[in-house]
Design an enzyme around this catalytic site. Sequence first.
Site, short mmCIF file in Angstrom:
data_model
loop_
_atom_site.label_atom_id
_atom_site.label_comp_id
_atom_site.label_asym_id
_atom_site.label_seq_id
_atom_site.Cartn_x
_atom_site.Cartn_y
_atom_site.Cartn_z
N GLU A 422 -6.41 -8.75 7.17
CA GLU A 422 -6.15 -7.49 6.46
C GLU A 422 -5.04 -6.74 7.19
OE1 GLU A 422 -9.60 -5.05 5.67
OE2 GLU A 422 -8.43 -3.19 5.85
N GLU A 427 -3.29 4.35 6.43
CA GLU A 427 -4.60 4.96 6.24
C GLU A 427 -4.52 6.41 6.70
OE1 GLU A 427 -8.31 2.18 6.46
OE2 GLU A 427 -7.09 1.78 8.23
#
Length: 535
Positions: A422, A427
């Site tokens: 990933e 974020e």
Amino acid sequence: MKNIFLKLTFVMALCAGLFSCAEDDYDIGEITAPTNLQVDANIVGQSGEMPNGDGSGQVTFNVSANNAMTYKFIFENGSSATTSSGTYTHQFSETGTKVYTVNVIAYGPGGTATSMVVDVEVLVTYEPPKELIDKLVGDGNKEWRIKAEVPGHFGLGPVGGVVPAEWYSAGANEKSAAGMYDDRYIFNEDGTFTHITGGTVFGRAGLIDQLGGSGGTVDGADVLNLEYGDYTENWSISAPGGNETINLTGIGFIGYYIGGDHQYEIFDRSGSNDIILRSTDGNGEFDWWFIITSGEEGDGGEEPEEQLIWSDEFEGDSLNADNWNFAIGNGDNGWGNGESQYYTDSQDNVKVENGNLVITAKRESESGFDFTSARITTKDKFEFTYGRVEVRAKLPAGGGTWPAIWMLGAEWPEEAWPGVGEMDIMEFVGNDPDRVSSALHFPGNSGGNAIVGATEGFTDLTTEFHIYEVEWTTDKIIFSVDGTPHLEFNNNDDTPFQNDFYLLLNVAMGGTLGGNIAADFQESSMEVDYVRVYQ
């Protein structure tokens, strides 16, 4: 900037039309030449200590006259400019302090005119570097052309924008029928600029009329294949504001006629054969971008260049189903993170409007959950190995919001996480609004042990757009915000980052990273201007 009105040598010339008729008399009214012509010159940076300006060489002329319709400026080097407003900014470029003579003409009805000759003394301190002159001129008769074979060779964006062709980027050879690709440009050593047109040119409707050509096909806001022959103007290099700029005199232009000041800022000249240029059009509406090259197509003289291989600009009024899938529901234990939202495909949660993708998290009950939102992916529709991903986005506000721009290995969910790998490009946590982070998850480094990098100190992540980016190669993965890296990882064959990945965009609520959700939270959105992938 001090405004000094130049009262200098002037010559007044009045022209009156003479009319005759045979038998009929027509009352055409009185034709009066413009009167009270005044010229006000503002030299950029002019002051008591610097009477000839700050060395940039820029002068703004403001002209007025009674009964005037248009104004024309004629300069010593043979260049000229015409404006109806009476305001024109000219770039002088000869190094040193020099007195330039400018002929200013005010035109009235019936071709009547009044003129004034003014002298303006201007300081130019910039001297272009030899390597730039050598690159442009070469050994003589060096020909430049629009690099039609690469995406982004022509496009437009906002005035003052720093992303090449941000709003529109032409695909490879997209404008092959417009009359631009056969043009050649020669920057001669004697300061002349030769434009070999191939017989036709391409330009902006309403502006290309300044050339006075004939024919052409109107195609929306463009005019294709206007008949226009080869011509010669002059060229020079200046550096207003520290930005290297090619100045063309008269009607001189490159690629697509946009009027304006005929100044082309050199945005990038690092390539051995290529230069990226931008210029603002005469309407002050857009910055236009061009890639010019002195190399022949397919000559192998350049290293392979980065090319746009996939993008979504979010135009239109709905999400492109050829690009994106919807993830529906809450997954297993809130997508493995204890998240509090239920993902839907409702337009209340995901829509396209005003050129942006809008993903909205809302406080509302759905399927046993207190919040709704959306998560979209390119799985099975666009998957790739290696490249540069660039996303321009504005983030949601509010405690508990957890937006993400990220990538998963294409074998998920068929293969287990974190084995598929990933890459979290961006974020953000609403409870920590001055920080944005990136992360890598893979066996041995996942969850709380992920490899994380962050940038702190932001004040506008939820009010302004920023560019979030990952550059991914066989041996390096670099995450950045607005071009500044904050996480670099040495990739190798032992990681899952040597295989296909796909893209995901979502806004989660709460969970292991989002944290406590504010009691007064109602709704907030992540807006995405574009997603682009280059290789």
